[in-house]
Motif scaffolding. Sequence first.
Motif, PDB file in Angstrom:
ATOM      1  N   UNK A 274       0.839  -1.205   0.000  1.00 46.76           N
ATOM      2  CA  UNK A 274       0.000   0.000   0.000  1.00 46.76           C
ATOM      3  C   UNK A 274       0.873   1.254   0.000  1.00 46.76           C
ATOM      4  N   UNK A 275       1.992   1.197   0.707  1.00 55.08           N
ATOM      5  CA  UNK A 275       2.896   2.343   0.713  1.00 55.08           C
ATOM      6  C   UNK A 275       3.457   2.585  -0.687  1.00 55.08           C
ATOM      7  N   UNK A 276       3.754   1.503  -1.408  1.00 55.00           N
ATOM      8  CA  UNK A 276       4.225   1.652  -2.785  1.00 55.00           C
ATOM      9  C   UNK A 276       3.141   2.269  -3.657  1.00 55.00           C
ATOM     10  N   UNK A 277       1.898   1.874  -3.406  1.00 49.77           N
ATOM     11  CA  UNK A 277       0.790   2.430  -4.180  1.00 49.77           C
ATOM     12  C   UNK A 277       0.679   3.934  -3.941  1.00 49.77           C
ATOM     13  N   UNK A 278       0.747   4.321  -2.672  1.00 50.81           N
ATOM     14  CA  UNK A 278       0.656   5.746  -2.342  1.00 50.81           C
ATOM     15  C   UNK A 278       1.785   6.520  -3.010  1.00 50.81           C
ATOM     16  N   UNK A 279       2.976   5.925  -3.061  1.00 48.66           N
ATOM     17  CA  UNK A 279       4.141   6.611  -3.609  1.00 48.66           C
ATOM     18  C   UNK A 279       4.102   6.719  -5.130  1.00 48.66           C
ATOM     19  N   UNK A 280       3.576   5.688  -5.807  1.00 50.90           N
ATOM     20  CA  UNK A 280       3.751   5.621  -7.256  1.00 50.90           C
ATOM     21  C   UNK A 280       2.467   5.635  -8.081  1.00 50.90           C
ATOM     22  N   UNK A 281       1.307   5.531  -7.461  1.00 47.34           N
ATOM     23  CA  UNK A 281       0.073   5.476  -8.245  1.00 47.34           C
ATOM     24  C   UNK A 281      -0.313   6.837  -8.808  1.00 47.34           C
ATOM     25  N   UNK A 282      -0.683   6.874 -10.067  1.00 40.25           N
ATOM     26  CA  UNK A 282      -1.170   8.108 -10.686  1.00 40.25           C
ATOM     27  C   UNK A 282      -2.457   8.587 -10.024  1.00 40.25           C
ATOM     28  N   UNK A 283      -3.240   7.648  -9.464  1.00 38.73           N
ATOM     29  CA  UNK A 283      -4.534   8.008  -8.894  1.00 38.73           C
ATOM     30  C   UNK A 283      -4.413   8.837  -7.621  1.00 38.73           C
ATOM     31  N   UNK A 284      -3.210   8.907  -7.074  1.00 37.66           N
ATOM     32  CA  UNK A 284      -2.990   9.800  -5.940  1.00 37.66           C
ATOM     33  C   UNK A 284      -2.823  11.246  -6.411  1.00 37.66           C
ATOM     34  N   UNK A 285      -2.555  11.437  -7.712  1.00 39.92           N
ATOM     35  CA  UNK A 285      -2.258  12.764  -8.229  1.00 39.92           C
ATOM     36  C   UNK A 285      -3.237  13.229  -9.297  1.00 39.92           C
ATOM     37  N   UNK A 286      -3.693  12.306 -10.121  1.00 46.92           N
ATOM     38  CA  UNK A 286      -4.547  12.709 -11.232  1.00 46.92           C
ATOM     39  C   UNK A 286      -5.672  11.706 -11.444  1.00 46.92           C
ATOM     40  N   UNK A 287      -6.852  12.216 -11.682  1.00 51.78           N
ATOM     41  CA  UNK A 287      -7.999  11.420 -12.124  1.00 51.78           C
ATOM     42  C   UNK A 287      -8.395  11.886 -13.510  1.00 51.78           C
ATOM     43  N   UNK A 288      -8.737  10.936 -14.355  1.00 53.55           N
ATOM     44  CA  UNK A 288      -9.291  11.256 -15.661  1.00 53.55           C
ATOM     45  C   UNK A 288     -10.703  10.699 -15.693  1.00 53.55           C
ATOM     46  N   UNK A 289     -11.668  11.575 -15.890  1.00 55.45           N
ATOM     47  CA  UNK A 289     -13.072  11.183 -15.845  1.00 55.45           C
ATOM     48  C   UNK A 289     -13.665  11.116 -17.242  1.00 55.45           C
ATOM     49  N   UNK A 290     -14.659  10.245 -17.376  1.00 54.72           N
ATOM     50  CA  UNK A 290     -15.423  10.135 -18.624  1.00 54.72           C
ATOM     51  C   UNK A 290     -16.890  10.341 -18.302  1.00 54.72           C
ATOM     52  N   UNK A 291     -17.538  11.168 -19.058  1.00 45.90           N
ATOM     53  CA  UNK A 291     -18.975  11.406 -18.856  1.00 45.90           C
ATOM     54  C   UNK A 291     -19.756  10.213 -19.394  1.00 45.90           C
ATOM     55  N   UNK A 292     -20.655   9.675 -18.581  1.00 44.77           N
ATOM     56  CA  UNK A 292     -21.446   8.515 -18.995  1.00 44.77           C
ATOM     57  C   UNK A 292     -22.386   8.906 -20.133  1.00 44.77           C
ATOM     58  N   UNK A 293     -22.240   8.200 -21.230  1.00 44.92           N
ATOM     59  CA  UNK A 293     -23.087   8.488 -22.383  1.00 44.92           C
ATOM     60  C   UNK A 293     -24.411   7.732 -22.243  1.00 44.92           C
ATOM     61  N   UNK A 294     -25.523   8.414 -22.423  1.00 44.51           N
ATOM     62  CA  UNK A 294     -26.831   7.758 -22.241  1.00 44.51           C
ATOM     63  C   UNK A 294     -27.104   6.709 -23.318  1.00 44.51           C
ATOM     64  N   UNK A 295     -27.818   5.685 -22.910  1.00 40.31           N
ATOM     65  CA  UNK A 295     -28.272   4.664 -23.847  1.00 40.31           C
ATOM     66  C   UNK A 295     -29.473   5.205 -24.597  1.00 40.31           C
ATOM     67  N   UNK A 296     -29.508   4.975 -25.880  1.00 41.56           N
ATOM     68  CA  UNK A 296     -30.642   5.441 -26.667  1.00 41.56           C
ATOM     69  C   UNK A 296     -31.766   4.401 -26.595  1.00 41.56           C
ATOM     70  N   UNK A 297     -32.812   4.761 -25.879  1.00 40.32           N
ATOM     71  CA  UNK A 297     -33.922   3.827 -25.719  1.00 40.32           C
ATOM     72  C   UNK A 297     -34.831   3.906 -26.941  1.00 40.32           C
ATOM     73  N   UNK A 298     -35.203   2.747 -27.394  1.00 36.32           N
ATOM     74  CA  UNK A 298     -36.143   2.721 -28.525  1.00 36.32           C
ATOM     75  C   UNK A 298     -37.549   2.996 -28.046  1.00 36.32           C
ATOM     76  N   UNK A 299     -38.284   3.715 -28.859  1.00 40.62           N
ATOM     77  CA  UNK A 299     -39.683   4.004 -28.521  1.00 40.62           C
ATOM     78  C   UNK A 299     -40.500   2.727 -28.576  1.00 40.62           C
ATOM     79  N   UNK A 300     -41.396   2.606 -27.600  1.00 43.05           N
ATOM     80  CA  UNK A 300     -42.203   1.398 -27.552  1.00 43.05           C
ATOM     81  C   UNK A 300     -43.355   1.445 -28.521  1.00 43.05           C
TER      82      UNK A 300
END
Length: 263
Positions: free
Chosen positions: A237-263
């Motif tokens: 865990x100490x190695x993770x804290x020292x070297x993980x990118x997630x301790x410094x940067x997050x890259x987010x993606x916006x959830x794209x909606x599913x296209x629902x078909x009309x009933x």
Amino acid sequence: MGCEMLQLEVSPNVVAVGASLLVCAILTGRFWRLYSQDAAVFSSNDLVLFVVAHPDDECMFFGPTVISAVRDAGARSVHLLCLSTGNYYGQGAQRRTELVASCSQLGIPVDNVSILDSPELQDGADWSAQAVAQHLKTPLANHRFTKLVTFDAHGVSGHTNHVSAYHGVRWLEESGDLPAQLEVFSLESVNLVAKYTGLLTCFLAEHPESIIITSDVSGWVKSRAMLRHGSQLLWFRYLFVAFSRYMWRNTLTRLQPTHHEAG
């Protein structure tokens, strides 16, 4: 009496320290320029919900985004829902306490932290997307959240519970049960090499459409939050804290909606 030249002998150690400080100053300047260019994801009008699978996910993976949300939306407007107590080794009670302490360190008020202990969502077991979705419905009905942040379909580490958190949110979206005002973001998983670039990740190019959130360096808040998870502080865990990118940067993606078909 002739003039004597003053000779100043400089220790190699002093030179090394000076050079190190110069490099740090250059890197810090570059870091802050990058930091100032981050996407403005949250605002004072937002009510934000983080959905994680286990205690320690909040600081191991989402730290930069949590800090950004607390700063821009305000601490009272940031909530966290943890889908399990992390009781795989029978430490669930202790890990509950640790999560609350970690969230407090990150700036999330104690009253805004919810921890589930459902038979359907035990640490390490397979969680159905529908079971996760059902447990999400209550907080989404009780609060008018405008932003939700969770894992992506790969779960950063590939952990089955991380992946299920994403699919639970996606299940709600596909069934048309997400509130209309809610915008969903997922935390991008990266390959193993990119995952352990540490602070250097702040200097690497990202996809032009990526939503980048870089943590500030002041206070090393995320590291202090991780230290609140005493039961999890094994050597790696100490190695993770020292070297993980997630301790410094997050890259987010916006959830794209599913296209629902009309009933």
